[in-house]
Design a protein around this motif. Structure first.
Motif, PDB file in Angstrom:
ATOM      1  N   VAL A 150    -113.592  -4.897 -10.467  1.00  0.00           N
ATOM      2  CA  VAL A 150    -113.884  -3.484 -10.656  1.00  0.00           C
ATOM      3  C   VAL A 150    -112.773  -2.843 -11.481  1.00  0.00           C
ATOM      4  O   VAL A 150    -111.581  -3.078 -11.225  1.00  0.00           O
ATOM      5  N   VAL A 179    -110.829   0.563 -12.457  1.00  0.00           N
ATOM      6  CA  VAL A 179    -110.551   1.873 -11.881  1.00  0.00           C
ATOM      7  C   VAL A 179    -109.689   2.651 -12.871  1.00  0.00           C
ATOM      8  O   VAL A 179    -108.594   2.203 -13.223  1.00  0.00           O
ATOM      9  N   THR A 229    -105.502   2.298 -16.450  1.00  0.00           N
ATOM     10  CA  THR A 229    -106.632   1.530 -15.925  1.00  0.00           C
ATOM     11  C   THR A 229    -106.089   0.417 -15.049  1.00  0.00           C
ATOM     12  O   THR A 229    -105.173  -0.299 -15.438  1.00  0.00           O
ATOM     13  N   LEU A 264    -118.338   1.319  -4.966  1.00  0.00           N
ATOM     14  CA  LEU A 264    -117.399   1.772  -5.993  1.00  0.00           C
ATOM     15  C   LEU A 264    -116.711   3.076  -5.597  1.00  0.00           C
ATOM     16  O   LEU A 264    -115.533   3.278  -5.900  1.00  0.00           O
ATOM     17  N   LYS A 281    -112.693   3.832  -5.574  1.00  0.00           N
ATOM     18  CA  LYS A 281    -112.188   4.990  -6.321  1.00  0.00           C
ATOM     19  C   LYS A 281    -111.307   5.855  -5.414  1.00  0.00           C
ATOM     20  O   LYS A 281    -110.201   6.232  -5.791  1.00  0.00           O
ATOM     21  N   GLY A 304    -108.628   7.107  -7.911  1.00  0.00           N
ATOM     22  CA  GLY A 304    -109.152   6.994  -9.266  1.00  0.00           C
ATOM     23  C   GLY A 304    -109.988   8.188  -9.677  1.00  0.00           C
ATOM     24  O   GLY A 304    -110.437   8.980  -8.846  1.00  0.00           O
ATOM     25  N   THR A 356    -114.775   4.734 -11.649  1.00  0.00           N
ATOM     26  CA  THR A 356    -114.842   3.295 -11.368  1.00  0.00           C
ATOM     27  C   THR A 356    -116.113   2.731 -11.972  1.00  0.00           C
ATOM     28  O   THR A 356    -117.120   3.418 -12.106  1.00  0.00           O
TER      29      THR A 356
END
Length: 173
Positions: free
Chosen positions: A61, A63, A70, A85, A89, A94, A97
């Motif tokens: 994944v 983020v 990132t 997700l 996040k 984040g 995501t």
């Protein structure tokens, strides 16, 4: 048909060898299971004789932390659920995501899609595992190869991988 020795195959074999050496070094209890080439959890689980809930589904994944930073997470959940997700996040603070692109996921994981291990061998790939997966006695996953899987004792996995354990699974819609 014999496998062609491509750079992708070479990297996959290196990752497989690294996994076996790591587990043997720590005295882990595991079994190797050969099967027809398959990387989809719901199809390969019956081939290797495990319930889908015992399979370690591994997803890379991406983020975003603001506009310039990132991070990548190796999310590991039981095979009968999906990666949430939104939870990832929130855990990382984040702003966005998404599933990582296949080329980034394969580069960070060291193996092709469908064979990603529940171990991170890359410093830029944070390992997060859902606690529901760790309730099983054994974990099943493709061992960096489409034609070979592994059954690994969960307590050995936790001791060796030292994953961050967080609730990151959601039911399949």
């Amino acid at each position: 048909m014999e496998a062609v020795d491509t750079p992708e195959n070479q990297e996959t074999y290196e990752t497989y060898d690294k996994l076996i050496k790591l587990l043997d070094h720590h005295g882990a209890q595991y079994r190797l299971i050969d099967h027809p080439p398959e990387g989809r959890t719901e199809i390969v689980s019956p081939m290797r004789g495990n319930d889908v809930s015992e399979a370690a589904k591994c997803i890379v994944v991406m983020v975003k932390l603001g506009k310039k930073v990132t991070k990548y997470v190796l999310a590991v959940v039981p095979g009968d659920v999906r990666v949430d997700l939104g939870s990832i996040k929130a855990l990382l603070g984040g702003t966005y995501t998404a599933f990582a692109s296949a080329d980034i996921a394969e580069r960070l994981a060291g193996s092709v899609a469908g064979t990603i291990l529940p171990f991170s061998f890359h410093p830029d790939l944070e390992l997060i595992v859902d606690p529901s997966l760790l309730e099983k006695e054994e974990l099943f996953f493709n061992a960096a190869r489409l034609d070979r899987s592994m059954a690994l004792r969960t307590k050995d996995y936790v001791a060796i991988a030292s994953p961050r354990v967080e609730s990151i699974a959601a039911p399949v819609a």
